[in-house]
Design an enzyme around this catalytic site. Structure first.
Site, PDB file in Angstrom:
ATOM      1  N   SER A 126       0.995  -1.420   0.415  1.00  0.00           N
ATOM      2  CA  SER A 126       0.004  -0.049   0.411  1.00  0.00           C
ATOM      3  C   SER A 126       0.210   1.518   0.146  1.00  0.00           C
ATOM      4  CB  SER A 126      -0.702   0.165   1.331  1.00  0.00           C
ATOM      5  OG  SER A 126      -1.646  -1.495   1.294  1.00  0.00           O
ATOM      6  N   HIS A 177       0.802   3.773   4.655  1.00  0.00           N
ATOM      7  CA  HIS A 177       0.136   5.068   3.690  1.00  0.00           C
ATOM      8  C   HIS A 177       0.336   6.472   3.493  1.00  0.00           C
ATOM      9  CE1 HIS A 177      -3.867   2.424   3.338  1.00  0.00           C
ATOM     10  NE2 HIS A 177      -2.742   1.574   3.564  1.00  0.00           N
TER      11      HIS A 177
END
Length: 200
Positions: A126, A177
């Site tokens: 991610s 993230h």
């Protein structure tokens, strides 16, 4: 730009790096489903475990980018890669795309190591994928002409949704993230030097 209409063979030919990364995701995930002790030990050896990084196991700043914990995890990240990475591979070309993708992933993992507790562990692509959105955001605001308005709106909408979901969902590496995204944005000017008046 983000609609995939290619055949399987054409996709592989046009986007070899994205295809290789997607294959690595799938093959590594399948391998680590083998329920034997050596496989479990290897998985633990490659995961992003802050205490182990502190002891000098610095490969863990890269290897978590290729690991996923369950089918939904690998499926979501791989689909995101297939949808949003091909345009960047075409624009940046192979070497620069690899640099940005892995660079953003490493930046995300370094930030996770520095900010999260010493016993924190994480895996997943991610951070690297959010890095791609960081590059897109840089293009939208500083390399105008590389993306048309409709595709820019798609990227901004997906980015907002992704950031919201980052804080809503549980078991998410929020730092990974955020700093993957920041890393991609920071690395973008290194690989996109001059504005070019073309659309993908």
């Amino acid at each position: 730009m983000f609609t995939r209409t290619e055949s399987f063979q054409t996709f592989i030919r046009l986007y070899p790096i994205v295809s290789i990364i997607a294959a690595i995701h799938a093959l590594i995930w399948l391998f680590f489903q083998i329920p034997i002790a050596p496989v479990v030990i290897l998985f633990n050896l490659l995961s992003g475990y802050n205490a182990a990084i502190a002891d000098g196991e610095y490969w863990r700043l890269l290897t978590p980018v290729f690991l996923h914990i369950h089918f939904g995890h690998v499926l979501f990240n791989t689909i995101s890669l297939i949808l949003f990475a091909p345009a960047l591979e075409k624009i940046l070309k192979k070497a620069k795309f690899i640099f940005v993708y892995l660079g953003a992933g490493i930046i995300a993992n370094i930030a996770t190591y520095l900010i999260e507790p010493i016993d924190y562990a994480h895996i997943g692509a991610s951070g690297a994928i959010f890095g791609l959105f960081g590059v897109y955001l840089f293009m939208i605001y500083f390399r105008k002409g590389m993306m048309d308005r409709s595709n820019s709106q798609i990227i901004l909408s997906i980015l907002v949704i992704g950031l919201i979901m980052t804080f809503v969902n549980s078991n998410i590496n929020v730092i990974g993230h955020l700093f993957g995204f920041i890393g991609g944005f920071i690395l973008a000017p290194l690989v996109i030097k001059k504005p070019k008046n073309y659309f993908y």
